[in-house]
Design a protein around this motif. Structure first.
Motif, PDB file in Angstrom:
ATOM      1  N   ASP A 194       0.826  -1.211   0.000  1.00  0.00           N
ATOM      2  CA  ASP A 194       0.000   0.000   0.000  1.00  0.00           C
ATOM      3  C   ASP A 194       0.858   1.258   0.000  1.00  0.00           C
ATOM      4  OD1 ASP A 194      -2.381  -1.362  -0.092  1.00  0.00           O
ATOM      5  OD2 ASP A 194      -2.724  -1.314   2.072  1.00  0.00           O
ATOM      6  N   ARG A 195       1.936   1.248   0.756  1.00  0.00           N
ATOM      7  CA  ARG A 195       2.805   2.426   0.792  1.00  0.00           C
ATOM      8  C   ARG A 195       3.509   2.644  -0.540  1.00  0.00           C
ATOM      9  NH1 ARG A 195       5.638   2.272   6.848  1.00  0.00           N
ATOM     10  NH2 ARG A 195       3.698   2.734   8.010  1.00  0.00           N
ATOM     11  N   GLN A 196       3.930   1.568  -1.160  1.00  0.00           N
ATOM     12  CA  GLN A 196       4.557   1.705  -2.474  1.00  0.00           C
ATOM     13  C   GLN A 196       3.576   2.267  -3.492  1.00  0.00           C
ATOM     14  OE1 GLN A 196       6.036  -2.250  -3.260  1.00  0.00           O
ATOM     15  NE2 GLN A 196       7.942  -1.917  -2.138  1.00  0.00           N
ATOM     16  N   MET A 197       2.336   1.784  -3.460  1.00  0.00           N
ATOM     17  CA  MET A 197       1.323   2.301  -4.374  1.00  0.00           C
ATOM     18  C   MET A 197       1.022   3.766  -4.088  1.00  0.00           C
ATOM     19  SD  MET A 197      -0.808   2.096  -6.855  1.00  0.00           S
ATOM     20  CE  MET A 197      -1.089   0.383  -7.307  1.00  0.00           C
ATOM     21  N   SER A 198       0.933   4.124  -2.806  1.00  0.00           N
ATOM     22  CA  SER A 198       0.637   5.507  -2.434  1.00  0.00           C
ATOM     23  C   SER A 198       1.730   6.449  -2.921  1.00  0.00           C
ATOM     24  CB  SER A 198       0.484   5.619  -0.916  1.00  0.00           C
ATOM     25  OG  SER A 198       0.236   6.944  -0.526  1.00  0.00           O
ATOM     26  N   ARG A 199       2.994   6.081  -2.724  1.00  0.00           N
ATOM     27  CA  ARG A 199       4.094   6.923  -3.194  1.00  0.00           C
ATOM     28  C   ARG A 199       4.078   7.053  -4.710  1.00  0.00           C
ATOM     29  NH1 ARG A 199       7.248   4.158   0.816  1.00  0.00           N
ATOM     30  NH2 ARG A 199       8.042   2.765  -0.806  1.00  0.00           N
ATOM     31  N   PHE A 200       3.768   5.964  -5.389  1.00  0.00           N
ATOM     32  CA  PHE A 200       3.760   5.970  -6.852  1.00  0.00           C
ATOM     33  C   PHE A 200       2.660   6.892  -7.386  1.00  0.00           C
ATOM     34  CE2 PHE A 200       2.520   4.343 -11.010  1.00  0.00           C
ATOM     35  CZ  PHE A 200       3.754   4.160 -11.638  1.00  0.00           C
ATOM     36  N   THR A 201       1.457   6.783  -6.846  1.00  0.00           N
ATOM     37  CA  THR A 201       0.339   7.566  -7.367  1.00  0.00           C
ATOM     38  C   THR A 201       0.435   9.045  -6.982  1.00  0.00           C
ATOM     39  OG1 THR A 201      -0.980   6.921  -5.433  1.00  0.00           O
ATOM     40  CG2 THR A 201      -1.232   5.608  -7.434  1.00  0.00           C
ATOM     41  N   ARG A 202       1.134   9.366  -5.891  1.00  0.00           N
ATOM     42  CA  ARG A 202       1.281  10.775  -5.500  1.00  0.00           C
ATOM     43  C   ARG A 202       2.225  11.537  -6.411  1.00  0.00           C
ATOM     44  NH1 ARG A 202       1.770   9.043   0.007  1.00  0.00           N
ATOM     45  NH2 ARG A 202       4.002   9.497  -0.154  1.00  0.00           N
ATOM     46  N   ASP A 203       3.092  10.834  -7.111  1.00  0.00           N
ATOM     47  CA  ASP A 203       4.079  11.478  -7.982  1.00  0.00           C
ATOM     48  C   ASP A 203       3.407  11.855  -9.305  1.00  0.00           C
ATOM     49  OD1 ASP A 203       6.193  12.273  -9.551  1.00  0.00           O
ATOM     50  OD2 ASP A 203       7.528  10.659  -8.886  1.00  0.00           O
ATOM     51  N   PRO A 204       3.325  13.159  -9.630  1.00  0.00           N
ATOM     52  CA  PRO A 204       2.679  13.571 -10.884  1.00  0.00           C
ATOM     53  C   PRO A 204       3.344  12.970 -12.124  1.00  0.00           C
ATOM     54  CG  PRO A 204       3.045  15.462  -9.428  1.00  0.00           C
ATOM     55  CD  PRO A 204       3.785  14.305  -8.826  1.00  0.00           C
ATOM     56  N   ALA A 205       4.611  12.629 -12.023  1.00  0.00           N
ATOM     57  CA  ALA A 205       5.309  12.065 -13.182  1.00  0.00           C
ATOM     58  C   ALA A 205       4.777  10.684 -13.549  1.00  0.00           C
ATOM     59  CB  ALA A 205       6.811  11.981 -12.892  1.00  0.00           C
ATOM     60  N   HIS A 206       4.069  10.039 -12.631  1.00  0.00           N
ATOM     61  CA  HIS A 206       3.556   8.685 -12.884  1.00  0.00           C
ATOM     62  C   HIS A 206       2.103   8.683 -13.341  1.00  0.00           C
ATOM     63  CE1 HIS A 206       6.760   7.305  -9.774  1.00  0.00           C
ATOM     64  NE2 HIS A 206       7.268   7.369 -10.986  1.00  0.00           N
ATOM     65  N   ARG A 207       1.554   9.855 -13.606  1.00  0.00           N
ATOM     66  CA  ARG A 207       0.150   9.926 -14.000  1.00  0.00           C
ATOM     67  C   ARG A 207      -0.102   9.087 -15.257  1.00  0.00           C
ATOM     68  NH1 ARG A 207      -3.446  13.483 -12.247  1.00  0.00           N
ATOM     69  NH2 ARG A 207      -1.750  14.825 -11.476  1.00  0.00           N
ATOM     70  N   GLY A 208      -1.066   8.192 -15.188  1.00  0.00           N
ATOM     71  CA  GLY A 208      -1.402   7.355 -16.334  1.00  0.00           C
ATOM     72  C   GLY A 208      -0.504   6.150 -16.510  1.00  0.00           C
ATOM     73  N   GLN A 209       0.521   5.989 -15.653  1.00  0.00           N
ATOM     74  CA  GLN A 209       1.439   4.870 -15.773  1.00  0.00           C
ATOM     75  C   GLN A 209       1.000   3.694 -14.897  1.00  0.00           C
ATOM     76  OE1 GLN A 209       5.514   6.016 -15.140  1.00  0.00           O
ATOM     77  NE2 GLN A 209       5.383   7.824 -16.460  1.00  0.00           N
ATOM     78  N   VAL A 210       1.598   2.538 -15.151  1.00  0.00           N
ATOM     79  CA  VAL A 210       1.317   1.326 -14.385  1.00  0.00           C
ATOM     80  C   VAL A 210       2.477   1.084 -13.431  1.00  0.00           C
ATOM     81  CG1 VAL A 210       0.881  -1.151 -14.503  1.00  0.00           C
ATOM     82  CG2 VAL A 210       0.005   0.357 -16.304  1.00  0.00           C
ATOM     83  N   ILE A 211       2.191   0.894 -12.164  1.00  0.00           N
ATOM     84  CA  ILE A 211       3.257   0.642 -11.197  1.00  0.00           C
ATOM     85  C   ILE A 211       3.889  -0.723 -11.466  1.00  0.00           C
ATOM     86  CG2 ILE A 211       1.580  -0.263  -9.518  1.00  0.00           C
ATOM     87  CD1 ILE A 211       3.462   0.785  -7.304  1.00  0.00           C
TER      88      ILE A 211
END
Length: 296
Positions: A194-211
C-alpha cells in the motif's frame, strides 16, 4: 453556515461513527437475548450489525458505508470471544488478538485516508448500480452482494480463530510459530504494498502509468496476496489450538476465491479501461503469486 453532509469528511465520518455505534448496540442486544450456543449467537449478532449498516446505507444512499465493517468487526468479535468466554489470557490468545488488532487498525486507517465523505461511493458499487438489470433493485444487490456476502465470508474466516481464542488447555506449539510468521508477514506485505502504491500515485510524473516496481513488479495485486495470507495465518493458529477444527480451512479458501475470482478481475478490468499499457503488464506480471521468470 450549513454543513454539506455529502462533501464534508468530518460530517461523513460522524455519520459512520454513529451508525457503527448503533450497529454495535444492536449486536450486543442480540448477544444478550439469543440462544445458548455462543458461536451461533455471534453470527446472529454479526448479521444484526450488518443489517443496521445496510439500513443506514439506504438512508444516505451510499453502499460504501459498509466498507469499514470488513476490518472493524473481526477484532471486536475476537476480543469478545477471549474476554467473555475464557479466564485469563494465554500466549496464543494474546498474539492472535495483537495481530488481528494490528491488521484492523492498518486496514481501517487505509480506508479512512481514501474515503472522501458521503458523496464518495466505491466505483465498484457505482458500476453495479449502473450495470444491473432493470428488473433487479439495487438495494437487493447491495444487501446480498456488497454487505451480506462479505459478512458471511469474514465470519467463515473467523471460524478458525474460535478455537485459537477459546481453547486454553493446549500449549504453544511449533505451528503457532509458523502462524505468527505467516500472519505478521502478511500484514507487513499489505502495508509495504500500500505504501509503495501511495508513493507511486502521488508522484505527478507517474500519471497514467502502471506501477511496476517494488512488490508490484512481481505481483499485480501484492496487497491482495497479503490479505489472503492473513486469513491463512489465522487458520494455522486455529489448527494449532484444536487440530480437529481443520475443516475451518473453508474460511481461507473462501477468502482466496473472493479475491482471485472477484476482486482481481474487477481491478484488472478497471485498470485496462484507464491505462492501455496495463494489457502488456498483465501479460508479464502474474495476478497474485509471483512466478519464476515472469515479471516486468
Amino acid at each position: 453556515m450549513p454543513v454539506d453532509l455529502g462533501t464534508s469528511r468530518r460530517a461523513g465520518f460522524t455519520v459512520v461513527a454513529l451508525g457503527y455505534l448503533v450497529a454495535g448496540l444492536a449486536a450486543w442486544a442480540v448477544l444478550a437475548t439469543s440462544g445458548s450456543n455462543p458461536l451461533l449467537r455471534t453470527l446472529e449478532a454479526d448479521l444484526a450489525a450488518t443489517g443496521v449498516i445496510f439500513g443506514l446505507s439506504l438512508i444516505v444512499r451510499n453502499a460504501s458505508l459498509y466498507d469499514a465493517y470488513w476490518s472493524i468487526a473481526p477484532p471486536l468479535i475476537v476480543m469478545g470471544w477471549v474476554w467473555l468466554l475464557t479466564d485469563g489470557l494465554t500466549a496464543r490468545q494474546a498474539v492472535v488478538l495483537l495481530l488481528v488488532v494490528a491488521w484492523a487498525i492498518r486496514l481501517t486507517a487505509n480506508w479512512a485516508r481514501g474515503w472522501r465523505g458521503l458523496a464518495h461511493e466505491d466505483w465498484r458499487y457505482v458500476q453495479l448500480r449502473e450495470q444491473r438489470p432493470p428488473w433487479l433493485p439495487f438495494w437487493l444487490v447491495s444487501l446480498l452482494g456488497i454487505q451480506l456476502m462479505p459478512t458471511l465470508i469474514v465470519f467463515a474466516g473467523l471460524l478458525a480463530v474460535w478455537p485459537a481464542a477459546t481453547v486454553t488447555d493446549r500449549p504453544w506449539r511449533w505451528l503457532d510459530v509458523v502462524a505468527v510468521v505467516v500472519t505478521a508477514g502478511a500484514i507487513v506485505l499489505e502495508t509495504v504494498a500500500d505504501r509503495q502504491m501511495s508513493r507511486f500515485t502521488r508522484d505527478p510524473a507517474h500519471r497514467g502509468q502502471v506501477i511496476d516496481r517494488g512488490l508490484w513488479r512481481y505481483s499485480r495485486h501484492p496487497n491482495y496476496v497479503g490479505e489472503i495470507g492473513f486469513w491463512w495465518g489465522l487458520w494455522l493458529f486455529g489448527l494449532a489450538a484444536a487440530p480437529d477444527w481443520w475443516w475451518t480451512i473453508a474460511g481461507p479458501i473462501a477468502m482466496t476465491a473472493l479475491f482471485a475470482f472477484i476482486s482481481v478481475p474487477l481491478m484488472d478490468r478497471r485498470s485496462l479501461q484507464r491505462r492501455p499499457a496495463y494489457a502488456e503488464h498483465m501479460r508479464r506480471v502474474p495476478a497474485l503469486l509471483p512466478l519464476p521468470g515472469r515479471h516486468a
